[in-house]
Design a protein around this motif. Structure first.
Motif, short mmCIF file in Angstrom:
data_model
loop_
_atom_site.label_atom_id
_atom_site.label_comp_id
_atom_site.label_asym_id
_atom_site.label_seq_id
_atom_site.Cartn_x
_atom_site.Cartn_y
_atom_site.Cartn_z
N LEU A 108 1.05 12.46 18.63
CA LEU A 108 2.10 12.34 17.62
C LEU A 108 1.87 11.22 16.60
CD1 LEU A 108 5.27 12.97 19.83
CD2 LEU A 108 4.07 14.60 18.36
N PRO A 109 1.41 10.02 17.00
CA PRO A 109 1.23 8.96 16.00
C PRO A 109 0.20 9.30 14.92
CG PRO A 109 1.26 8.03 18.21
CD PRO A 109 1.17 9.51 18.37
N ARG A 110 -0.66 10.26 15.19
CA ARG A 110 -1.69 10.63 14.23
C ARG A 110 -1.35 11.92 13.50
NH1 ARG A 110 -4.23 9.90 18.95
NH2 ARG A 110 -5.22 11.96 18.95
N GLU A 111 -0.05 12.27 13.52
CA GLU A 111 0.38 13.53 12.91
C GLU A 111 1.48 13.39 11.87
OE1 GLU A 111 -0.54 16.60 16.58
OE2 GLU A 111 1.53 16.19 16.06
N TYR A 112 2.29 12.35 11.94
CA TYR A 112 3.50 12.28 11.12
C TYR A 112 3.41 11.24 10.02
CZ TYR A 112 5.83 15.65 14.07
OH TYR A 112 6.16 16.81 14.71
N THR A 113 4.10 11.53 8.93
CA THR A 113 4.02 10.76 7.70
C THR A 113 4.33 9.28 7.89
OG1 THR A 113 4.59 12.70 6.36
CG2 THR A 113 4.97 10.53 5.37
N ARG A 114 5.49 8.98 8.44
CA ARG A 114 5.93 7.59 8.52
C ARG A 114 4.99 6.76 9.38
NH1 ARG A 114 11.91 6.44 10.59
NH2 ARG A 114 12.32 7.99 8.95
N GLU A 115 4.56 7.35 10.50
CA GLU A 115 3.66 6.61 11.37
C GLU A 115 2.30 6.40 10.70
OE1 GLU A 115 3.30 4.39 14.85
OE2 GLU A 115 5.05 5.44 14.03
N ALA A 116 1.85 7.40 9.95
CA ALA A 116 0.58 7.26 9.22
C ALA A 116 0.68 6.16 8.17
CB ALA A 116 0.19 8.58 8.57
N LEU A 117 1.80 6.10 7.47
CA LEU A 117 2.00 5.04 6.49
C LEU A 117 1.96 3.66 7.14
CD1 LEU A 117 4.85 6.67 4.37
CD2 LEU A 117 2.50 6.29 3.60
N LYS A 118 2.56 3.55 8.33
CA LYS A 118 2.55 2.27 9.05
C LYS A 118 1.13 1.92 9.50
CE LYS A 118 5.69 2.17 12.32
NZ LYS A 118 6.57 2.75 13.37
N ARG A 119 0.43 2.88 10.05
CA ARG A 119 -0.93 2.62 10.50
C ARG A 119 -1.84 2.30 9.33
NH1 ARG A 119 -2.69 7.27 12.20
NH2 ARG A 119 -4.54 6.42 13.25
N GLY A 120 -1.54 2.85 8.16
CA GLY A 120 -2.32 2.54 6.97
C GLY A 120 -2.25 1.07 6.60
N LEU A 121 -1.09 0.44 6.84
CA LEU A 121 -0.97 -1.00 6.58
C LEU A 121 -1.93 -1.79 7.47
CD1 LEU A 121 2.94 -1.35 6.45
CD2 LEU A 121 1.37 -1.09 4.52
N ALA A 122 -2.02 -1.38 8.73
CA ALA A 122 -2.92 -2.07 9.65
C ALA A 122 -4.38 -1.88 9.24
CB ALA A 122 -2.70 -1.56 11.07
N TYR A 123 -4.71 -0.68 8.80
CA TYR A 123 -6.08 -0.44 8.34
C TYR A 123 -6.40 -1.27 7.10
CZ TYR A 123 -7.72 3.21 11.46
OH TYR A 123 -8.18 3.89 12.56
N GLU A 124 -5.44 -1.40 6.21
CA GLU A 124 -5.67 -2.19 5.00
C GLU A 124 -5.95 -3.65 5.35
OE1 GLU A 124 -3.76 -2.32 0.59
OE2 GLU A 124 -2.38 -2.65 2.25
N ALA A 125 -5.22 -4.17 6.31
CA ALA A 125 -5.45 -5.56 6.74
C ALA A 125 -6.83 -5.72 7.36
CB ALA A 125 -4.37 -5.98 7.73
N LYS A 126 -7.28 -4.68 8.04
CA LYS A 126 -8.56 -4.74 8.74
C LYS A 126 -9.75 -4.44 7.83
CE LYS A 126 -11.01 -2.49 12.57
NZ LYS A 126 -10.90 -1.46 13.65
N LEU A 127 -9.58 -3.41 6.98
CA LEU A 127 -10.71 -2.91 6.19
C LEU A 127 -10.70 -3.36 4.74
CD1 LEU A 127 -10.63 0.82 7.38
CD2 LEU A 127 -12.02 -1.02 8.33
N GLY A 128 -9.53 -3.79 4.26
CA GLY A 128 -9.40 -4.08 2.84
C GLY A 128 -9.11 -2.84 2.02
#
Length: 630
Positions: A329-349
């Motif tokens: 589920l965390p890899r399927e829904y919009t809101r969770e993807a938007l949240k995980r995107g923040l973490a990726y941005e902090a990690k990857l730039g």
């Protein structure tokens, strides 16, 4: 005589006065600028449309009963009455502003080729066999024969490349015929239908261009690749070859079984990196978050404190044999993807999931019917009828044979969603495509409610009442899809929000702001804020707002606008802002309850109302987020 002389004198003066008015310019040292609009460039209109519609040229539509092609689809979207595949008269309440006919690239136009006994098709032994089956009345057997080849990624017509090109050119010709800038936009597009193991990774590819450029290619299909990264390479090659522009719109992560927003690349199974993130957002700036095969905003298991998370859910699996597991589920829904995107941005730039939001139909009837009282089904066999097939047909979960019915998804669970809303100045391919690329768009679940939001650091509640609301919003902040950076000392993001009901639809219940953020430990969070609401309700001690009420008369399939509000505006300033934390904010607007399409069907056909779907729903809109980065 005096009266006559007076008339003559006035008549003699009129030509001179007219000449004076025409010939005398404004004094050159006193220039006058009265109309404010010639210099305005910001988007000032919402255009509603569908970026995801299939016609008989999609084999999974044409070979199971759809006989309407691209021309009928565009005519219907423009507001004309047409006959459905079953011969029923059908018309939209109001025309759409734009449409993308996005037929599946896999054996594009096979059903029309069979219907016309196309000589090129009949040169192929496989083509002759499937043609003869259909002509003999064995259409279902023919469709299964094609489906077996397609799911195995074996192109049965690979030696007939000219057929695909000719059918693509028929589609582009229809788009050119019905494209009328200023009145109606007919986009050229197609669907790339990646389905690894039956899991959904589909993308709709939308061109900014006309037939002259689009005809220089033949759409890529899953026969060529199932990997989105290969699709992006194909799109880059298209732009290099033609000088044109294209974007892709993923959809139905809820049917991807965790693949849509995965942490690993599809083919190499490597962790996604900065290069991947940048390429994904270049080619896929928006995401189709709601449509007929379920709403994809969030899920109760992901947002347990969101009372509106349980909406039109499809969460039992995909089109393949694999059942849904909680860790998907965390890899399927919009809101969770938007949240995980923040973490990726902090990690990857770079943020791989920094997308805007739209809705569309994914109808396979050539009819973009999105209102619940005018729903013509997902596919042609499910057009309005008292036949139990309308409610009971299995849409997903057919495989393997004998699968537990509790793990299947049926026609009655289909939603009548959705629509793409685009803020632009002109109804043209260029203006609408550019708005999609910059994410100034929002999704609705079928109705045409208007939503506008601006974010900035200096907005105040008094700004909601400005007569120049939009102009001030653009000058002092950013619209949906925009970015806020580096908050000034002591200031927090503030948002100006206006929402107006569909002119022929239901009143509004409330405006909400959904915030997601990343804390210093790398953990993501979310919170839903009620910002404005109808009536005299007040939040309780826990901050919860009571329901708006429900006027739906289930037996008569009616509702009343005696509750709710036709217009809501709200000011929101983040009360828990930390300038060091990455965050996003999007707006959700909810209407009052209205009858679901199954309730209308029960009334019209006198059939029993299903008990496993709601009798009423609250249609809604989701805006593209505004992101904050320190």
């Amino acid at each position: 005589m005096k009266a006559i002389k007076t008339v003559l004198m006035l008549g003699a003066l009129c030509p001179a006065m007219s000449a004076l008015a025409q010939d005398t310019p404004a004094p050159p040292d006193h220039p006058i600028e009265y109309s404010p609009y010639p210099k305005q460039t910001f988007p000032n209109r919402v255009f509603f449309g569908d970026t995801h519609l299939h016609t008989s040229y999609s084999t999974d539509a044409g070979m199971i009963g759809c006989v309407l092609g691209p021309e009928e689809a565009y005519r219907f979207a423009r507001g004309e009455e047409v006959k459905s595949s079953h011969g029923l008269p059908v018309k939209l309440e109001r025309p759409l502003d734009f449409l993308v006919v996005s037929d599946h690239a896999e054996n594009l136009g096979l059903a029309p080729l069979i219907a016309e006994s196309n000589p090129e098709l009949l040169k192929s032994p496989w083509g002759r066999k499937i043609h003869d089956l259909v002509k003999a009345g064995e259409g279902f057997q023919a469709y299964n024969m094609w489906g077996t080849e397609m799911m195995a990624r074996k192109d049965p017509l690979k030696d007939l490349g000219g057929v695909a090109s000719s059918m693509w050119q028929r589609i582009t010709a229809a788009a050119e015929k019905y494209n009328e800038p200023g009145r109606f936009t007919a986009f050229i597009g197609f669907e790339w239908t990646s389905t690894p193991n039956g899991n959904n990774l589909h993308r709709n590819v939308i061109f900014r261009d006309g037939k002259d450029k689009a005809d220089q290619i033949v759409p890529i299909s899953q026969y060529d690749t199932e990997d989105p990264e290969e699709l992006w390479k194909w799109m880059a090659a298209y732009e290099k070859k033609t000088g044109g522009r294209a974007l892709a719109i993923p959809h139905n992560g809820n049917l991807s079984n965790g693949l849509m927003f995965d942490d690993l690349t599809l083919t190499t199974k490597k962790p996604i990196d900065r290069d991947y993130a940048e390429r994904r957002m270049k080619w896929e700036p928006i995401y189709e978050t709601t449509q007929m095969k379920g709403d994809g905003e969030t899920h109760p298991a992901l947002s347990p404190n969101d009372e509106f998370a349980n909406f039109e859910r499809w969460d039992k699996g995909s089109f393949g044999p694999e059942l849904k597991k909680p860790d998907m589920l965390p890899r399927e829904y919009t809101r969770e993807a938007l949240k995980r995107g923040l973490a990726y941005e902090a990690k990857l730039g770079a943020n791989p999931f920094k997308f805007g939001l739209i809705g569309s139909t994914d109808s396979h009837t050539a009819l973009s019917t999105t209102s619940f009282d005018n729903f013509f089904g997902k596919v042609a066999p499910l057009e309005p009828t008292a036949d139990p097939i309308r409610f009971d047909e299995v849409i997903a979960g057919r495989f393997p044979p004998g699968r537990d019915p509790k793990t299947q998804l049926t026609a009655r669970e289909t939603s009548a969603s959705g629509l793409a809303a685009v803020w632009a100045r002109d109804n043209s391919r260029e203006a609408l495509w550019d708005a999609m690329a910059r994410k100034e768009v929002y999704a609705t679940t079928g109705s045409r409610l208007l939503v506008r939001v601006f974010g900035g650091f200096d907005f105040t509640a008094k700004d909601l009442d400005r007569s120049n609301f939009a102009e001030y919003g653009y000058k002092g902040g950013v619209p949906m899809g925009g970015d806020l950076r580096n908050a000034p000392a002591g200031k927090a993001p503030a948002f100006l929000i206006r929402a107006v009901r569909d002119v022929d639809g239901a009143n509004l219940d409330r405006i909400q702001v959904i915030k997601g953020w990343l804390d210093a430990t790398g953990k993501t969070h979310e919170k839903v804020y009620d910002v404005a609401w109808s009536g005299s309700r007040k939040p309780d001690g826990k901050g919860k707002l009571s329901p708006v009420g429900n006027t739906v008369n289930v037996q008569e399939a009616t509702y009343s606008n005696s509750i709710g509000a036709p217009f809501l505006s709200g000011y929101f300033k983040d009360p828990n802002f930390n300038p060091k934390e990455r965050a996003f904010y999007y707006v959700r607007v909810l209407e009052i309850p209205t009858p679901r399409w199954t309730t209308y069907d029960a009334k019209v056909f006198g059939v029993k109302l299903p008990t496993d779907v709601p009798s009423s729903i609250q249609n809604r809109a989701y805006t593209s987020p505004i992101w904050y980065t320190s």
